[in-house]
Enzyme design. Structure first.
Site, PDB file in Angstrom:
ATOM      1  NE  ARG A  15     -57.339  47.935  57.748  1.00 55.88           N
ATOM      2  CZ  ARG A  15     -57.279  49.171  58.230  1.00 55.88           C
ATOM      3  NH1 ARG A  15     -58.345  49.677  58.858  1.00 55.88           N
ATOM      4  NH2 ARG A  15     -56.184  49.887  58.129  1.00 55.88           N
ATOM      5  CD  GLU A 155     -70.279  58.026  62.185  1.00 57.09           C
ATOM      6  OE1 GLU A 155     -69.178  57.782  61.635  1.00 57.09           O
ATOM      7  OE2 GLU A 155     -70.423  58.052  63.425  1.00 57.09           O
ATOM      8  CG  ASN A 170     -67.120  59.434  69.151  1.00 60.23           C
ATOM      9  OD1 ASN A 170     -66.763  59.508  70.317  1.00 60.23           O
ATOM     10  ND2 ASN A 170     -67.943  58.493  68.709  1.00 60.23           N
ATOM     11  CG  ASN A 227     -58.773  48.866  63.205  1.00 58.50           C
ATOM     12  OD1 ASN A 227     -59.497  48.096  63.812  1.00 58.50           O
ATOM     13  ND2 ASN A 227     -58.831  50.183  63.392  1.00 58.50           N
ATOM     14  NE  ARG A 332     -30.892  25.297  77.150  1.00 54.28           N
ATOM     15  CZ  ARG A 332     -30.675  24.017  76.806  1.00 54.28           C
ATOM     16  NH1 ARG A 332     -29.456  23.606  76.510  1.00 54.28           N
ATOM     17  NH2 ARG A 332     -31.685  23.176  76.782  1.00 54.28           N
ATOM     18  CE1 TYR A 365     -25.661  22.618  78.035  1.00 50.56           C
ATOM     19  CE2 TYR A 365     -24.758  20.505  78.754  1.00 50.56           C
ATOM     20  CZ  TYR A 365     -25.844  21.330  78.512  1.00 50.56           C
ATOM     21  OH  TYR A 365     -27.112  20.879  78.771  1.00 50.56           O
ATOM     22  CG  ASN A 376     -11.028  28.564  87.472  1.00 53.87           C
ATOM     23  OD1 ASN A 376     -11.127  29.768  87.325  1.00 53.87           O
ATOM     24  ND2 ASN A 376     -10.455  27.781  86.562  1.00 53.87           N
ATOM     25  CG  ASN A 385     -26.983  17.498  80.480  1.00 53.71           C
ATOM     26  OD1 ASN A 385     -26.321  17.438  79.451  1.00 53.71           O
ATOM     27  ND2 ASN A 385     -28.056  18.263  80.580  1.00 53.71           N
ATOM     28  CE1 TYR A 386     -31.626  12.657  76.623  1.00 51.16           C
ATOM     29  CE2 TYR A 386     -30.430  13.139  74.604  1.00 51.16           C
ATOM     30  CZ  TYR A 386     -31.553  12.649  75.235  1.00 51.16           C
ATOM     31  OH  TYR A 386     -32.601  12.165  74.497  1.00 51.16           O
TER      32      TYR A 386
END
Length: 456
Positions: A15, A155, A170, A227, A332, A365, A376, A385-386
């Site tokens: 289910r 039952e 039960n 369930n 991050r 960034y 500051n 950075n890339y």
């Protein structure tokens, strides 16, 4: 007295309509089966066997950190059959085994402790956890004798008119004397319409042998099984209420508990104030005296004393004491922010260390950098950075002043007590105490607008 536990976690969970095994669906950030394992361990039972079936490898992978044992139920032939699959785990043990289900995560430590004590003091061979409900329709009824011991479980479909009026049901959770359980399992049969082996039949076997069977009523919410997705949401709601109440009792102010989402493993210090709409997840620790304003997400992070956070995202990072973050900041993973720092609006920090008392106030960034204390950053600064293939590191010393709209092209080092002029693109190391200017000289062309015919 020796205690151990079995968790039934082999069900298919059709289910749920999911490729994820049912018991691995999460309630307040933790897989249901792991919630049950933790509660059992907190109740003092360390020897635990998990009966796995569908998605066995996934369940083992998710639970192995808990140091549990496993039994495989390769075919789902009923709860009795599941316990039969754990026979090797029980063989040679003497004492009590408690049996729980991996899809009922709301059971509490206090109830498990009460169950094992009740079972032992009553000298029962089996003890059921039961609940008293207003509408027992569809549930197995617990029939008690004159001495309040259990006579049998019937039952719903097999109940007489009188038995249908009984509202004690039960829960499917039990304590058994191990030796008597093993002997009873040998006598179980599957002579029923489903062709399955039912653990409830063990109760009948023990009773026919003249053994004492006890029943301990507990609140229905603790027995709630999951369930379906709707029932998962119901369980989440109950668990979240418990978690939030615990934090408030420990001195945390939740402005609107119904709209504050805190995972089960989160720790929060007293005198912290949390506004609505916050999602705090994983193993986050928030120390005392913090203020978390609305609509932030904090995951697996350490937040120091007296931190203020406004409408920001902090993931797998550390924020030092007395620092302010946001609004609209994004910290991050693997970032470390120092004490009394300022991470302002629309600032993104990626895998960087920011020193104490450094201010990164807005629209900046910083990625793959080590930044000293007392720095500051002006508006619009970018740590570049890339290079298209690799990430490179930038190192900035203490007390550096970075002007507006500066690009720091990594790898590059900015030494202590330096000034970077606004609009500069820095490619080379800046010596200590220097002013770096890296921009073209301004040229004014007089009369250019008129010459071009652009004057309005």
């Amino acid at each position: 007295m020796y205690n151990c536990a079995i968790i039934l976690a082999a069900g298919e969970g059709k289910r749920m309509k999911s490729s994820t095994p049912k018991v691995l669906h999460k309630v307040c950030g933790k897989e249901m089966v792991n919630v049950v394992i933790d509660v059992i361990k907190n109740a003092g039972i360390k020897d635990i066997n998990v009966v796995v079936g569908r998605g066995a490898d996934k369940v083992k992978e998710a639970t192995e950190v808990n140091g549990v044992f496993y039994a495989l139920q390769d075919k789902q032939l009923g709860t009795g059959h599941a316990v039969m699959c754990a026979r090797e785990f029980l063989t040679g043990k003497q004492g009590t085994v408690a049996i729980f289900t991996g899809d009922a995560p709301l059971i509490t430590k206090e109830t498990i402790e009460k169950l094992t004590l009740f079972h032992r003091e009553g000298m029962y061979k089996a003890t059921l956890l039961t609940s008293i409900v207003d509408n027992p329709s569809g549930y197995g009824r617990v029939i008690r004798g004159n001495n309040e011991d259990v006579v049998k479980i019937v039952e719903h479909k097999d109940c007489t008119e009188q038995e249908l009026k009984i509202n004690e049901i039960n829960s499917g959770m039990y304590c058994f004397d191990i030796e008597h359980l093993l002997k009873s399992l040998d006598r179980l049969d599957n002579n029923n319409a489903q062709g399955e082996y039912y653990l409830t039949d063990v109760i009948g076997i023990l009773k026919s042998d003249g053994e004492k069977i006890g029943a301990l009523p507990i609140p229905f919410e603790e027995t709630m099984g999951v369930n379906s997705r709707a029932q998962l949401a119901d369980a989440e709601k109950v668990m979240r209420k418990r978690i939030n109440l615990k934090h408030m009792e420990n001195g945390v102010t939740l402005i609107d508990p119904d709209n504050t989402y805190i995972d089960i493993d989160v720790e929060i210090g007293n005198d912290t104030i949390i506004y609505p709409g916050n999602v705090i997840s994983g193993k986050t620790i928030i120390e005392e005296g913090c203020t978390i304003y609305p609509n932030s997400r904090i995951e697996n992070s350490l937040i120091g004393k007296g931190v203020n956070i406004q409408n920001s995202v902090i993931l797998q990072s550390k924020v030092g004491e007395g620092t302010s973050v946001g609004p609209f900041a994004y910290i991050r993973p693997e970032s470390v922010i120092g004490k009394s720092a300022r991470i302002g609006d629309f600032v993104e920090i990626k895998k960087s260390v920011i020193g104490d008392k450094t201010k990164v106030s807005h629209l900046t960034y910083i990625g793959d950098a080590e930044v000293g204390s007392g720095c500051n950053f002006g508006c619009g600064t970018v740590v570049v950075n890339y290079d298209g293939k690799k990430k490179h590191k930038t190192i900035i010393g203490d007390n550096a002043f970075i002007g507006c709209n500066v690009n720091l092209v990594a790898p590059v080092k900015i030494n202590n007590d330096t000034y970077i002029a606004a609009g500069s693109t820095i490619l080379e190391e800046v010596p200590e105490g220097a002013l770096a200017i890296a921009r073209a000289k301004q040229v004014n062309k007089e009369g250019w607008v008129e010459k071009k015919g652009l004057k309005k």
